[in-house]
Design an enzyme around this catalytic site. Structure first.
Site, PDB file in Angstrom:
ATOM      1  N   GLU A  49       0.888  -1.159   0.000  1.00  0.00           N
ATOM      2  CA  GLU A  49       0.000   0.000   0.000  1.00  0.00           C
ATOM      3  C   GLU A  49       0.929   1.212   0.000  1.00  0.00           C
ATOM      4  OE1 GLU A  49      -3.914   1.464  -0.103  1.00  0.00           O
ATOM      5  OE2 GLU A  49      -3.129  -0.550  -0.371  1.00  0.00           O
ATOM      6  N   ASP A  60      -4.241  11.219   7.932  1.00  0.00           N
ATOM      7  CA  ASP A  60      -2.990  10.709   8.480  1.00  0.00           C
ATOM      8  C   ASP A  60      -2.544  11.461   9.722  1.00  0.00           C
ATOM      9  OD1 ASP A  60      -2.451   8.645   6.605  1.00  0.00           O
ATOM     10  OD2 ASP A  60      -2.110  10.198   5.119  1.00  0.00           O
TER      11      ASP A  60
END
Length: 268
Positions: A49, A60
């Site tokens: 990924e 994030d």
């Protein structure tokens, strides 16, 4: 897309889960990033990924935001990321490669052109982190036109309608969130998610990989025991990169032992 099907079929036969590491392309620079990715694969990663550096990664936490900043500091562009992807695919023809993107980067040169480029370099899936299922039609249609699996996030509080949509629209794998919030190894994933995994299977969703806060082998084996097809780990991997910026060889050695241990836990 077929690479995911082949991978999950093989893992099923061997009665093991998938271990999928996440890193940002170009962190901490292109050359070392390519070595990192080779190391992850050599150490047992079942799929990759990969993030493309983006200035405002909403989903994030600080660890992966810093990875983006390091890649920017090294001057890494989306065009160079696609060149890297072509090199990775050439060297590793069978491993599934997924991208974790934000919509702005997909829009940049037009949605269709983005997925066409993904197909050209051998990308298998794309998860657009800031596009909810109900707004995903243009993305998933372009993805399918170019044989790219559209990946959708299934949050821990998903209702029945969302579970059905994720099952219906997703291909490749389903990204099962351990919890809400931003990514990070500090926020350890809370199991079990049996009920969601059972429902996703009932609705014939693509296999579920559990992500967010996966930082120890115990969490990988717990995810597999709960019925997930495997686990994704990002922040814990990126922390190893961050900790060893001054010693590239030590970085690769630590990544190798971490991934080996995480992969071993998928066989539990």
């Amino acid at each position: 897309m077929e690479r995911y099907e082949n991978l999950f079929a093989q893992l099923n036969d061997r009665r093991e889960g998938a271990f999928v590491p996440f890193v940002t392309l170009g962190d901490p620079g292109i050359e070392q990033s390519l070595k990192i990715i080779d190391t992850l694969i050599d150490a047992g990663a079942d799929a990759l990924e990969l993030g493309v550096p983006f200035s405002d990664p909403l989903a994030d936490g600080p660890t992966i935001q810093n990875a983006n900043l390091r890649a920017f500091a090294a001057g890494v562009t989306p065009a160079q990321c696609f060149e890297m992807l072509a090199l990775i695919r050439e060297k590793h023809p069978t491993i599934p490669i997924g991208l974790l993107m934000y919509a702005n980067l997909v829009f940049n040169n037009g949605i269709d052109a983005f997925y066409a480029r993904c197909e050209q370099v051998g990308v298998d899936s794309v998860l657009v982190a800031d596009v909810p299922v109900e707004e995903s039609a243009p993305f998933r249609q372009a993805a399918l036109r170019h044989n790219i699996a559209p990946i959708f996030i299934c949050p821990p509080n998903a209702d029945d309608d969302l579970l059905r949509q994720v099952a219906s629209y997703g291909r490749g794998y389903t990204y099962l969130l351990s919890r809400s919030g931003v990514t990070g190894a500090e926020n350890r994933g809370a199991l079990p998610l049996h009920h969601l995994i059972e429902k996703l299977k009932e609705y014939h969703a693509a296999p579920a990989l559990q992500g967010f806060g996966i930082s120890s082998p115990e969490q990988v084996s717990a995810a597999v025991r709960a019925g997930a097809a495997g686990a994704i780990s990002g922040s814990a991997i990126v922390k190893i990169i961050e900790k060893n910026l001054a010693s590239p060889e030590q970085m690769l050695a630590e990544l190798r032992s971490f991934v080996s241990a995480m992969k071993a836990a998928s066989r539990a």
